[in-house]
Design a protein around this motif. Sequence first.
Motif, mmCIF file in Angstrom:
data_model
loop_
_atom_site.group_PDB
_atom_site.id
_atom_site.type_symbol
_atom_site.label_atom_id
_atom_site.label_comp_id
_atom_site.label_asym_id
_atom_site.label_seq_id
_atom_site.Cartn_x
_atom_site.Cartn_y
_atom_site.Cartn_z
ATOM 1 N N UNK A 1 0.808 -1.348 -0.056
ATOM 2 C CA UNK A 1 0.204 0.285 -0.173
ATOM 3 C C UNK A 1 0.707 1.315 0.154
ATOM 4 N N UNK A 2 2.050 0.683 0.581
ATOM 5 C CA UNK A 2 2.940 2.523 0.812
ATOM 6 C C UNK A 2 3.685 2.319 -0.446
ATOM 7 N N UNK A 3 3.901 1.144 -0.820
ATOM 8 C CA UNK A 3 4.914 1.690 -1.760
ATOM 9 C C UNK A 3 3.902 1.663 -3.183
ATOM 10 N N UNK A 4 2.420 1.494 -3.074
ATOM 11 C CA UNK A 4 2.382 2.308 -4.508
ATOM 12 C C UNK A 4 1.802 3.957 -3.812
ATOM 13 N N UNK A 5 1.616 4.248 -2.814
ATOM 14 C CA UNK A 5 1.477 5.949 -2.504
ATOM 15 C C UNK A 5 3.366 6.558 -3.163
ATOM 16 N N UNK A 6 4.407 5.731 -3.596
ATOM 17 C CA UNK A 6 5.533 6.027 -3.436
ATOM 18 C C UNK A 6 5.390 7.579 -4.532
ATOM 19 N N UNK A 7 6.091 8.726 -4.298
ATOM 20 C CA UNK A 7 5.993 9.628 -5.775
ATOM 21 C C UNK A 7 7.313 9.300 -6.560
ATOM 22 N N UNK A 8 6.604 9.950 -7.605
ATOM 23 C CA UNK A 8 8.502 9.759 -8.358
ATOM 24 C C UNK A 8 9.548 10.111 -7.621
ATOM 25 N N UNK A 9 10.832 9.539 -7.471
ATOM 26 C CA UNK A 9 11.573 9.426 -6.366
ATOM 27 C C UNK A 9 13.171 10.376 -7.375
ATOM 28 N N UNK A 10 13.529 11.412 -6.975
ATOM 29 C CA UNK A 10 14.471 12.577 -7.640
ATOM 30 C C UNK A 10 15.248 12.464 -8.932
ATOM 31 N N UNK A 11 15.722 10.777 -8.451
ATOM 32 C CA UNK A 11 16.805 10.422 -9.845
ATOM 33 C C UNK A 11 15.916 9.405 -11.019
#
Lengths: 475, 484
Positions: A289-299
């Motif tokens: 569930x949390x993984x699904x909420x991750x935004x696009x990361x800086x790199x």
Amino acid sequence: MEWETVIGLEIHAQLATRSKIFSGAPTAYGAEPNTQACAVDLGLPGVLPVLNGEAVRMAVKFGLAIGGTIAARSIFSRKNYFYPDLPKGYQISQYDLPVVSRGHLNILVDGEEKTIGITRAHLEEDAGKSLHEDFHGLTGIDLNRAGTPLLEIVSEPDLRSAQEAVAYMKKIHALVRYLRICDGNMQEGSFRCDANVSVRRMEQNEFGTRAEIKNLNSFRFVERAINFEVERQIALLEAGGRVVQETRLYDADKGETRSMRSKEEANDYRYFPDPDLLPLEIGPAFVDEVRGQLPELPDAKKERFKAQYGLGEYDAAVLTATRETADYYEAVVGAAGCDPKLCANWIMGDLSAALNRAGVEIDQTPVTAERLAGLLQRIADSTISGKIAKQVFEAMWEKGATADALIEQQGLKQITDGGEIATIIDQIIAANPEQVSQYRAGKERLFGFFVGQAMKATRGKANPQQLNALLKQKL
Amino acid sequence: MHNKTIAELAAGLRDKEFSSRELTTHFLARIGQYNPALNCFITVTEELALQQAEAADARIAAGKAGPLTGVPIVQKDIFCTKGVRTSCGSKMLDNFIAPYDATVVERLGRAGTVMLGKANMDEFAMGSSNETSFYGIVRNPWDTNAVPGGSSGGSAAAIAARLTPGATGTDTGGSIRQPAAFCGITGLKPTYGLVSRYGMIAFASSLDQGGPMARSAEDCALLLQEMAGFDEKDSTSVKRTVPDYRAGLNERLAGLRIGLPEEFFDEALDSEIARTIEAAIAEYEKLGAEVKKISLANMRLSVPVYYVVAPAECSSNLARYDGVRFGYRCQNPKDVHDLFMRSRGEGFGAEVKRRILIGTYVLSAGYYDAYYLQAQKIRRLISEDFKQAFEQVDVILGPTAPSVAFGFGEKTSDPIAMYLSDIYTIGVNLAGLPAMSIPVGFSSNRPVGMQLIGNYFKEAQLLNIAHRYQQVTDWHRRVPANFM
């Protein structure tokens, strides 16, 4: 003799939860002393901690973002020591079973990419603050900060210079802000670090004895403190001395570190599992569930910007340095529908300069993405020149109006009517016979004089390409 | 009125035989008369009690009475009570007025009970005789030369002397059951996690559990009904439906399998107590129960394990008493270190200090594995013994304590002898099981208590087993001669 520096950082990121990690009291900064501390934070007799689920979610977010392992079962322990601003006489932290372990992060130093290991990240509560001024030789205690959730992020001793340490810390700083789990405010202490520093001879395999520099709350201090400490240790060793394991404090005014306590004086924290809290169990469903909420990361975002908008490494890095800047950029590109490079130049140039002058963050800018896009469209369709656009931008910043309104109101629309431009040129030629003959005699740099006169006459509105062409023709 | 049980008093209040104000006034008068000799109370909350009684009467008049509306009770002074001193029996908290109610206090208050006062207890619940209280010893109503047991000695003695029909207690190693046995009353230590610990001043967090003390099993059921249940403020409280504890009180005991652990009937047990317990067992056999010998092989290790785990937790739990924010602060500290050292040195009594020292030692670097970790392993073995026992029997029966109430000062000079008086009760806390003590007779004119240990969350069954016994015997109805 060649020396190698070995550094590991322990970063404390204050998690941006609304309430504290084990109580319902608010976490807002800057309140009157002791007004944001409830019975639990005060450690009153009989109170019990209840874990804030949002803090756990944030820790898991961070763990996933660094490719770390999320512990299915982690334990809160008590770290026992006496201190006036530690209300319970112990800090609730995680000891042998942290919520996140074994992650990593890439940093870029001098064009070279390097992977830094992250040993662990664990949840803990902050202590209060002791205030020594204004109490006439006594000490005041402010427990507003007591119980504020912290994520302690411990790196491997993989960093080899102050420069790398700063790059790593900045990377973590950007990441926690991307994830919206920490406001990153270093002045307020929301993001700070301890640096473990040692040096060893190049050919030496084992690490040297380390000193821990406590509570560094700016990137500049981290760099200076480490450099000072490295020089101190090398000088000591070269003089035949020995580095002692100790905790040191960085004095920003003097630019030096000094001893706080030695290993012998160190507390025996008597860690043991906190019997008031159950083991923290995190199932795969929650992690997903949390993984699904991750935004696009800086790199990932930087790479996408390069590919999608044709930006170079530098531009892409600057525009993705914060999530707010990246969002702003994409909003401008989307609304303007014009050259992404033009959008990038304006954000990194005029907007960024104006923000710096005003000391304003991009998410507070008076020139919204839609309005900047409106301005860029007028450049793209030749309604105004780039030069006039700068003027319009200043007015937009001051007055908060749209580009179109200002262009209309101030009559800044570019003159693209060839006839009108030709008439003006004719007048200038007629009024300056001497310059015309000199130019015609070969003094070609006088061309600029005629451009200047024409711009003056049109108050800068003549389309520069058309003006140049017509001038050349008529002269 | 004071010889009525809670069930009888609640019925009398509902039927308007007497008002809560009359009842409260009656008990307050008895407290005024008898407490000076017994010292059961640290604080008597007369004014508050009368206010609560009047509020209860108004609710009864309005037809809004619950099962406990208007019934006076006493809170052990370990439970935080808003606006009322909560001392925990210690000089350290002599000046501490709690700014909030413990969940147990709040729930019993919501149920309409009237608080008569705060009961005396061993300092921070550390003691088995109520001799460590900063507020002085409590005398046993059956024999004023004997201790009432501890740490809930004030609660037990007040019930026995008919100064209150019921009280709260807490039990970390036997602190409800042993004083219940010594004072000839009924006490129940619930399953760990059934009753919220929020606002109950911590001694050893993984062992502490609050519970009811009264004269009968039925009264304990009534009190437990209000005390039990999940509390979001206590992470160790268990989310499960609370059964109706009175519903099954009269269930028949035919076929009940009672286990008698051989370790509870060894040579350490007083022979007269052994005979008394055997008589009680015979009553159960008459009620149709089957008796079976069992073994709890690791039971002998429970006292040493307890005296590692409990002090370890207490050394940390009591670190907050540092003179900084509340409680006792030494005079003119010269610096913060001096403030800590003297506030704690002067504010804590000898037994508390002894346990803090033991706890600090066993958690120290280099000793943690050998003591604390080892103790936790044995703790699991003890739980395992009980688990296996409950595969063979429904309930475990034995004496509550190896002796009846002893004399003042008899064991104070020998801490180990004092600690051994909890030998039959401590294992239950280590395993987190529920257990009761009920009066089953006398030895040398002092009450004998019998312990019933149930499986997890089997409080209803324990109450049923105790209640059936109390239906065929009258030990729980006996009144000490001077407190009729």
